[in-house]
Design a protein around this motif. Sequence first.
Motif, PDB file in Angstrom:
ATOM      1  N   GLN A  14       0.844  -1.026   0.089  1.00  0.00           N
ATOM      2  CA  GLN A  14      -0.285  -0.080  -0.138  1.00  0.00           C
ATOM      3  C   GLN A  14       0.706   1.611   0.030  1.00  0.00           C
ATOM      4  O   GLN A  14       0.738   2.361  -0.587  1.00  0.00           O
ATOM      5  CB  GLN A  14      -1.047   0.113   1.214  1.00  0.00           C
ATOM      6  CG  GLN A  14      -1.997  -1.025   1.141  1.00  0.00           C
ATOM      7  CD  GLN A  14      -2.754  -0.802   0.081  1.00  0.00           C
ATOM      8  OE1 GLN A  14      -2.803  -0.335  -0.735  1.00  0.00           O
ATOM      9  NE2 GLN A  14      -3.262  -2.308  -1.366  1.00  0.00           N
ATOM     10  N   ALA A  15       2.165   1.307   0.873  1.00  0.00           N
ATOM     11  CA  ALA A  15       3.119   2.192   0.825  1.00  0.00           C
ATOM     12  C   ALA A  15       3.560   2.848  -0.290  1.00  0.00           C
ATOM     13  O   ALA A  15       3.623   3.796  -1.107  1.00  0.00           O
ATOM     14  CB  ALA A  15       4.156   2.323   1.938  1.00  0.00           C
ATOM     15  N   VAL A  16       3.673   1.038  -1.344  1.00  0.00           N
ATOM     16  CA  VAL A  16       4.405   1.577  -2.896  1.00  0.00           C
ATOM     17  C   VAL A  16       3.102   1.593  -4.143  1.00  0.00           C
ATOM     18  O   VAL A  16       3.946   3.475  -4.205  1.00  0.00           O
ATOM     19  CB  VAL A  16       4.971   0.155  -3.505  1.00  0.00           C
ATOM     20  CG1 VAL A  16       5.462  -0.118  -4.714  1.00  0.00           C
ATOM     21  CG2 VAL A  16       5.977  -0.059  -2.341  1.00  0.00           C
ATOM     22  N   CYS A  17       2.333   1.861  -3.504  1.00  0.00           N
ATOM     23  CA  CYS A  17       0.554   1.967  -4.680  1.00  0.00           C
ATOM     24  C   CYS A  17       1.186   3.044  -3.867  1.00  0.00           C
ATOM     25  O   CYS A  17       0.774   4.666  -5.279  1.00  0.00           O
ATOM     26  CB  CYS A  17      -0.279   1.478  -4.117  1.00  0.00           C
ATOM     27  SG  CYS A  17      -0.863   0.177  -4.434  1.00  0.00           S
ATOM     28  N   LYS A  18       0.559   4.246  -2.996  1.00  0.00           N
ATOM     29  CA  LYS A  18       0.635   5.901  -2.799  1.00  0.00           C
ATOM     30  C   LYS A  18       1.689   6.232  -3.390  1.00  0.00           C
ATOM     31  O   LYS A  18       1.318   7.137  -3.885  1.00  0.00           O
ATOM     32  CB  LYS A  18       0.654   5.484  -1.271  1.00  0.00           C
ATOM     33  CG  LYS A  18       0.670   7.015  -0.364  1.00  0.00           C
ATOM     34  CD  LYS A  18      -0.357   6.961   0.964  1.00  0.00           C
ATOM     35  CE  LYS A  18      -0.544   8.874   0.902  1.00  0.00           C
ATOM     36  NZ  LYS A  18      -0.648   9.029   2.405  1.00  0.00           N
ATOM     37  N   THR A  23       3.950   9.983  -8.303  1.00  0.00           N
ATOM     38  CA  THR A  23       4.344  10.674  -9.490  1.00  0.00           C
ATOM     39  C   THR A  23       3.669  10.471 -11.288  1.00  0.00           C
ATOM     40  O   THR A  23       4.546  11.045 -11.447  1.00  0.00           O
ATOM     41  CB  THR A  23       5.383   8.834  -9.877  1.00  0.00           C
ATOM     42  OG1 THR A  23       4.718   7.885 -10.473  1.00  0.00           O
ATOM     43  CG2 THR A  23       6.116   8.005  -8.970  1.00  0.00           C
ATOM     44  N   GLY A  24       2.895  10.161 -10.684  1.00  0.00           N
ATOM     45  CA  GLY A  24       2.164  10.389 -11.865  1.00  0.00           C
ATOM     46  C   GLY A  24       1.977   9.145 -12.756  1.00  0.00           C
ATOM     47  O   GLY A  24       1.608   9.409 -14.077  1.00  0.00           O
ATOM     48  N   LEU A  25       2.371   8.065 -12.314  1.00  0.00           N
ATOM     49  CA  LEU A  25       1.813   6.836 -13.470  1.00  0.00           C
ATOM     50  C   LEU A  25       0.969   6.711 -13.659  1.00  0.00           C
ATOM     51  O   LEU A  25       0.114   7.279 -13.637  1.00  0.00           O
ATOM     52  CB  LEU A  25       2.545   5.681 -11.977  1.00  0.00           C
ATOM     53  CG  LEU A  25       2.370   4.447 -13.011  1.00  0.00           C
ATOM     54  CD1 LEU A  25       3.398   4.571 -14.056  1.00  0.00           C
ATOM     55  CD2 LEU A  25       2.647   3.656 -11.706  1.00  0.00           C
ATOM     56  N   GLU A  63      12.820   5.040  -7.869  1.00  0.00           N
ATOM     57  CA  GLU A  63      13.210   6.062  -6.799  1.00  0.00           C
ATOM     58  C   GLU A  63      12.029   5.489  -5.428  1.00  0.00           C
ATOM     59  O   GLU A  63      11.894   5.892  -4.103  1.00  0.00           O
ATOM     60  CB  GLU A  63      13.517   7.057  -6.991  1.00  0.00           C
ATOM     61  CG  GLU A  63      15.222   7.484  -6.957  1.00  0.00           C
ATOM     62  CD  GLU A  63      15.845   6.736  -6.070  1.00  0.00           C
ATOM     63  OE1 GLU A  63      16.146   6.739  -4.668  1.00  0.00           O
ATOM     64  OE2 GLU A  63      16.797   5.844  -6.484  1.00  0.00           O
ATOM     65  N   ALA A  64      10.788   6.213  -6.302  1.00  0.00           N
ATOM     66  CA  ALA A  64       9.547   6.010  -5.572  1.00  0.00           C
ATOM     67  C   ALA A  64       9.257   4.346  -4.665  1.00  0.00           C
ATOM     68  O   ALA A  64       9.194   4.337  -3.317  1.00  0.00           O
ATOM     69  CB  ALA A  64       8.094   5.888  -6.015  1.00  0.00           C
ATOM     70  N   ILE A  65       9.666   3.523  -5.413  1.00  0.00           N
ATOM     71  CA  ILE A  65       9.555   2.253  -5.044  1.00  0.00           C
ATOM     72  C   ILE A  65      10.802   1.803  -3.702  1.00  0.00           C
ATOM     73  O   ILE A  65      10.173   1.606  -3.225  1.00  0.00           O
ATOM     74  CB  ILE A  65       9.684   0.824  -5.846  1.00  0.00           C
ATOM     75  CG1 ILE A  65       8.176   1.649  -7.335  1.00  0.00           C
ATOM     76  CG2 ILE A  65       9.341  -0.497  -5.846  1.00  0.00           C
ATOM     77  CD1 ILE A  65       8.316   0.879  -8.698  1.00  0.00           C
ATOM     78  N   ARG A  66      11.653   2.147  -4.056  1.00  0.00           N
ATOM     79  CA  ARG A  66      12.794   2.068  -3.330  1.00  0.00           C
ATOM     80  C   ARG A  66      12.597   2.439  -1.751  1.00  0.00           C
ATOM     81  O   ARG A  66      12.465   2.142  -0.774  1.00  0.00           O
ATOM     82  CB  ARG A  66      14.124   2.878  -3.648  1.00  0.00           C
ATOM     83  CG  ARG A  66      14.580   1.625  -4.660  1.00  0.00           C
ATOM     84  CD  ARG A  66      15.567   1.721  -5.948  1.00  0.00           C
ATOM     85  NE  ARG A  66      16.390   1.876  -4.500  1.00  0.00           N
ATOM     86  CZ  ARG A  66      17.753   2.636  -5.238  1.00  0.00           C
ATOM     87  NH1 ARG A  66      18.462   3.501  -5.716  1.00  0.00           N
ATOM     88  NH2 ARG A  66      19.159   2.078  -4.566  1.00  0.00           N
ATOM     89  N   LYS A  67      12.262   4.209  -1.771  1.00  0.00           N
ATOM     90  CA  LYS A  67      11.420   4.615  -0.639  1.00  0.00           C
ATOM     91  C   LYS A  67      10.835   4.357  -0.030  1.00  0.00           C
ATOM     92  O   LYS A  67      10.134   3.566   1.280  1.00  0.00           O
ATOM     93  CB  LYS A  67      11.563   5.659  -0.793  1.00  0.00           C
ATOM     94  CG  LYS A  67      13.269   6.591  -1.468  1.00  0.00           C
ATOM     95  CD  LYS A  67      12.576   8.645  -1.978  1.00  0.00           C
ATOM     96  CE  LYS A  67      13.547   8.847  -2.285  1.00  0.00           C
ATOM     97  NZ  LYS A  67      13.881  10.513  -2.700  1.00  0.00           N
TER      98      LYS A  67
END
Length: 100
Positions: A14-18, A23-25, A63-67
Motif C-alpha cells: 500500500q505504501a508503494v502504491c501511494k 509520480t503521475g504513473l 526511486e518511489a518504489i525503493r523509498k
Amino acid sequence: MKKIEAIVRKDKFQAVCKALESTGLGGMTAVPAQGFGNHRNGLKEKIKIDIYCDEFQVETIVEAIRKAAKTGVTGDGKIAILDLEKLYRIRTGEEGASAI
C-alpha cells in the motif's frame, strides 16, 4: 519504452502504491507472488508489480518504489528494468508510448 518489475513485501504494498500514485504513473498491475532469496529461509508472500512506462519516467518510479518498500531487512524485494520492444492497447489498437 521500459517495463519495470518490482517484487515487494505484502505489508509495504500500500505504501508503494501511494508513492507510485504521486509520480503521475498511468497504471500498474499487481499479483500475489511467493519466493525466496539467498538466505533460503522458506517461501515468503510477496507482491509482484508490473509497470509499463517511457524511459524518462524510470528513475522517478524506481526511486518511489525503493523509498516506499525499504525496511532495511533481508527480503525487501527486487526491481528489474527491461526494454519493451512493443506495446499495444487491445481496446483501441494504439501502439507504443500512446498505448501506455
